[in-house]
Scaffold this motif. Sequence first.
Motif, PDB file in Angstrom:
ATOM      1  N   ASN A 144      86.426 -21.341   6.378  1.00 20.17           N
ATOM      2  CA  ASN A 144      86.121 -22.267   6.983  1.00 20.17           C
ATOM      3  C   ASN A 144      86.900 -23.576   7.023  1.00 20.17           C
ATOM      4  N   LYS A 145      86.449 -24.896   8.238  1.00 21.70           N
ATOM      5  CA  LYS A 145      87.125 -25.848   7.345  1.00 21.70           C
ATOM      6  C   LYS A 145      85.614 -26.580   7.596  1.00 21.70           C
ATOM      7  N   PHE A 146      85.632 -27.437   7.597  1.00 18.90           N
ATOM      8  CA  PHE A 146      84.562 -29.035   7.869  1.00 18.90           C
ATOM      9  C   PHE A 146      85.612 -30.050   7.265  1.00 18.90           C
ATOM     10  N   LEU A 147      85.090 -31.074   8.714  1.00 24.31           N
ATOM     11  CA  LEU A 147      85.423 -32.207   8.233  1.00 24.31           C
ATOM     12  C   LEU A 147      84.658 -33.304   7.775  1.00 24.31           C
ATOM     13  N   LEU A 148      85.505 -33.801   6.920  1.00 26.98           N
ATOM     14  CA  LEU A 148      84.909 -34.792   6.039  1.00 26.98           C
ATOM     15  C   LEU A 148      85.310 -37.360   6.818  1.00 26.98           C
ATOM     16  N   GLY A 149      86.194 -36.396   7.713  1.00 28.41           N
ATOM     17  CA  GLY A 149      85.867 -37.977   8.300  1.00 28.41           C
ATOM     18  C   GLY A 149      87.499 -37.912   8.136  1.00 28.41           C
ATOM     19  N   THR A 150      87.731 -39.351   8.668  1.00 31.93           N
ATOM     20  CA  THR A 150      88.681 -39.875   8.332  1.00 31.93           C
ATOM     21  C   THR A 150      89.152 -41.068   8.148  1.00 31.93           C
ATOM     22  N   LEU A 151      90.035 -40.881   7.329  1.00 26.92           N
ATOM     23  CA  LEU A 151      90.458 -42.410   6.583  1.00 26.92           C
ATOM     24  C   LEU A 151      90.677 -44.155   6.770  1.00 26.92           C
ATOM     25  N   MET A 152      90.220 -44.692   6.619  1.00 31.38           N
ATOM     26  CA  MET A 152      90.771 -46.328   7.296  1.00 31.38           C
ATOM     27  C   MET A 152      91.588 -46.730   5.538  1.00 31.38           C
ATOM     28  N   PRO A 153      91.788 -47.872   6.446  1.00 27.42           N
ATOM     29  CA  PRO A 153      93.205 -49.390   5.597  1.00 27.42           C
ATOM     30  C   PRO A 153      91.321 -49.309   4.616  1.00 27.42           C
ATOM     31  N   GLN A 154      91.864 -49.930   3.249  1.00 30.09           N
ATOM     32  CA  GLN A 154      90.851 -50.513   2.820  1.00 30.09           C
ATOM     33  C   GLN A 154      91.901 -51.660   1.318  1.00 30.09           C
ATOM     34  N   GLY A 155      92.185 -52.387   1.007  1.00 30.90           N
ATOM     35  CA  GLY A 155      92.896 -52.486  -0.758  1.00 30.90           C
ATOM     36  C   GLY A 155      94.041 -52.263  -0.574  1.00 30.90           C
ATOM     37  N   GLY A 156      94.854 -52.001   0.883  1.00 28.27           N
ATOM     38  CA  GLY A 156      96.345 -51.412   0.557  1.00 28.27           C
ATOM     39  C   GLY A 156      95.971 -49.628   0.293  1.00 28.27           C
ATOM     40  N   LYS A 157      95.450 -48.877   0.870  1.00 25.19           N
ATOM     41  CA  LYS A 157      95.415 -47.303   0.667  1.00 25.19           C
ATOM     42  C   LYS A 157      94.249 -47.010   1.883  1.00 25.19           C
ATOM     43  N   LYS A 159     102.282 -44.707   8.881  1.00 26.41           N
ATOM     44  CA  LYS A 159     102.405 -43.617   9.428  1.00 26.41           C
ATOM     45  C   LYS A 159     101.691 -43.123  10.986  1.00 26.41           C
ATOM     46  N   GLY A 160     100.084 -43.427  10.806  1.00 29.31           N
ATOM     47  CA  GLY A 160      99.151 -42.498  11.289  1.00 29.31           C
ATOM     48  C   GLY A 160      97.407 -43.188  10.987  1.00 29.31           C
ATOM     49  N   LEU A 161      96.717 -41.666  11.681  1.00 31.12           N
ATOM     50  CA  LEU A 161      95.206 -41.647  11.251  1.00 31.12           C
ATOM     51  C   LEU A 161      95.438 -40.575  10.270  1.00 31.12           C
ATOM     52  N   LEU A 193      90.896 -36.624  -4.420  1.00 29.52           N
ATOM     53  CA  LEU A 193      89.182 -36.275  -3.502  1.00 29.52           C
ATOM     54  C   LEU A 193      88.586 -36.259  -4.658  1.00 29.52           C
ATOM     55  N   ALA A 194      87.561 -37.067  -4.647  1.00 33.47           N
ATOM     56  CA  ALA A 194      86.393 -36.719  -5.561  1.00 33.47           C
ATOM     57  C   ALA A 194      85.343 -36.343  -4.683  1.00 33.47           C
ATOM     58  N   MET A 195      84.450 -35.703  -5.740  1.00 30.83           N
ATOM     59  CA  MET A 195      82.886 -35.310  -5.546  1.00 30.83           C
ATOM     60  C   MET A 195      83.188 -34.732  -6.701  1.00 30.83           C
ATOM     61  N   ARG A 196      81.014 -36.121  -6.113  1.00 29.09           N
ATOM     62  CA  ARG A 196      80.064 -35.945  -7.854  1.00 29.09           C
ATOM     63  C   ARG A 196      78.792 -35.584  -7.117  1.00 29.09           C
ATOM     64  N   PRO A 232      70.617 -33.213  -4.463  1.00 30.43           N
ATOM     65  CA  PRO A 232      70.676 -32.614  -2.884  1.00 30.43           C
ATOM     66  C   PRO A 232      71.729 -33.118  -2.491  1.00 30.43           C
ATOM     67  N   ARG A 233      72.673 -33.688  -3.099  1.00 26.20           N
ATOM     68  CA  ARG A 233      73.501 -34.765  -2.394  1.00 26.20           C
ATOM     69  C   ARG A 233      74.687 -34.435  -3.461  1.00 26.20           C
ATOM     70  N   ALA A 234      75.869 -34.813  -2.279  1.00 23.45           N
ATOM     71  CA  ALA A 234      77.138 -34.463  -3.329  1.00 23.45           C
ATOM     72  C   ALA A 234      77.563 -35.616  -2.103  1.00 23.45           C
ATOM     73  N   MET A 235      78.492 -36.747  -3.390  1.00 23.90           N
ATOM     74  CA  MET A 235      79.368 -37.707  -2.793  1.00 23.90           C
ATOM     75  C   MET A 235      80.641 -37.430  -2.782  1.00 23.90           C
ATOM     76  N   PHE A 236      80.899 -37.864  -1.896  1.00 28.79           N
ATOM     77  CA  PHE A 236      83.117 -37.509  -1.445  1.00 28.79           C
ATOM     78  C   PHE A 236      83.791 -38.790  -1.288  1.00 28.79           C
ATOM     79  N   GLU A 237      84.652 -39.322  -2.189  1.00 26.92           N
ATOM     80  CA  GLU A 237      85.647 -40.395  -2.079  1.00 26.92           C
ATOM     81  C   GLU A 237      87.176 -39.832  -2.220  1.00 26.92           C
ATOM     82  N   ALA A 238      88.040 -40.423  -0.948  1.00 22.54           N
ATOM     83  CA  ALA A 238      89.290 -39.897  -0.869  1.00 22.54           C
ATOM     84  C   ALA A 238      90.709 -41.642  -1.160  1.00 22.54           C
ATOM     85  N   VAL A 239      91.243 -41.157  -1.777  1.00 19.85           N
ATOM     86  CA  VAL A 239      91.547 -42.425  -1.652  1.00 19.85           C
ATOM     87  C   VAL A 239      93.350 -42.054  -1.448  1.00 19.85           C
TER      88      VAL A 239
END
Length: 108
Positions: free
Chosen positions: A46-59, A33-35, A13-16, A20-27
Motif C-alpha cells: 500500500n502507498k500513502f502520500l506524505l506530501g510535497t517537499l518545499m524549498p527552505q533554507g537551501g534544501k 530538478k523539480g517537485l 525521513l525522520a518519524m517520531r 496517537p500521532r506520528a510526526m514526520f520530517e523529510a529533508v
Amino acid sequence: MEERKTLPGGGWLAMRREGPRAMFEAVRPNDQKGLYKVWLRGSSGNKFLLGTLMPQGGKLRLGRTLSVSELEQAGCWPEFQAECVLAFSFSDQQERSWYCEQHPERLF
C-alpha cells in the motif's frame, strides 16, 4: 523515540511518535530538478502520500503530523518504507510547448 530512514536519491525521513500521532520530517538536497513527493509504502505494498517537499533554507523539506490510526488504515503502520520521487520536472516543461494534459490528476 525517533526513527530515521534514508531516502533514495539523497536525504532522509525522520518519524517520531507522540501518543496517537506520528510526526514526520523529510529533508533532501535541492537539485533544482523539480517537485518531489514523499510516499510511505506499507509491507503489503500500500502507498500513502506524505506530501510535497518545499524549498527552505537551501534544501527541500516537508513536515507533517498524522494520526497513527490513519496510517494503520492506509496499511503503512507500524512498518513502512519511504520513497521520494520526482513528481514534476522543471526541465521537461522548459523544452515543451503548450499541450492538453490527458491525465490532469498528474498535476496534483
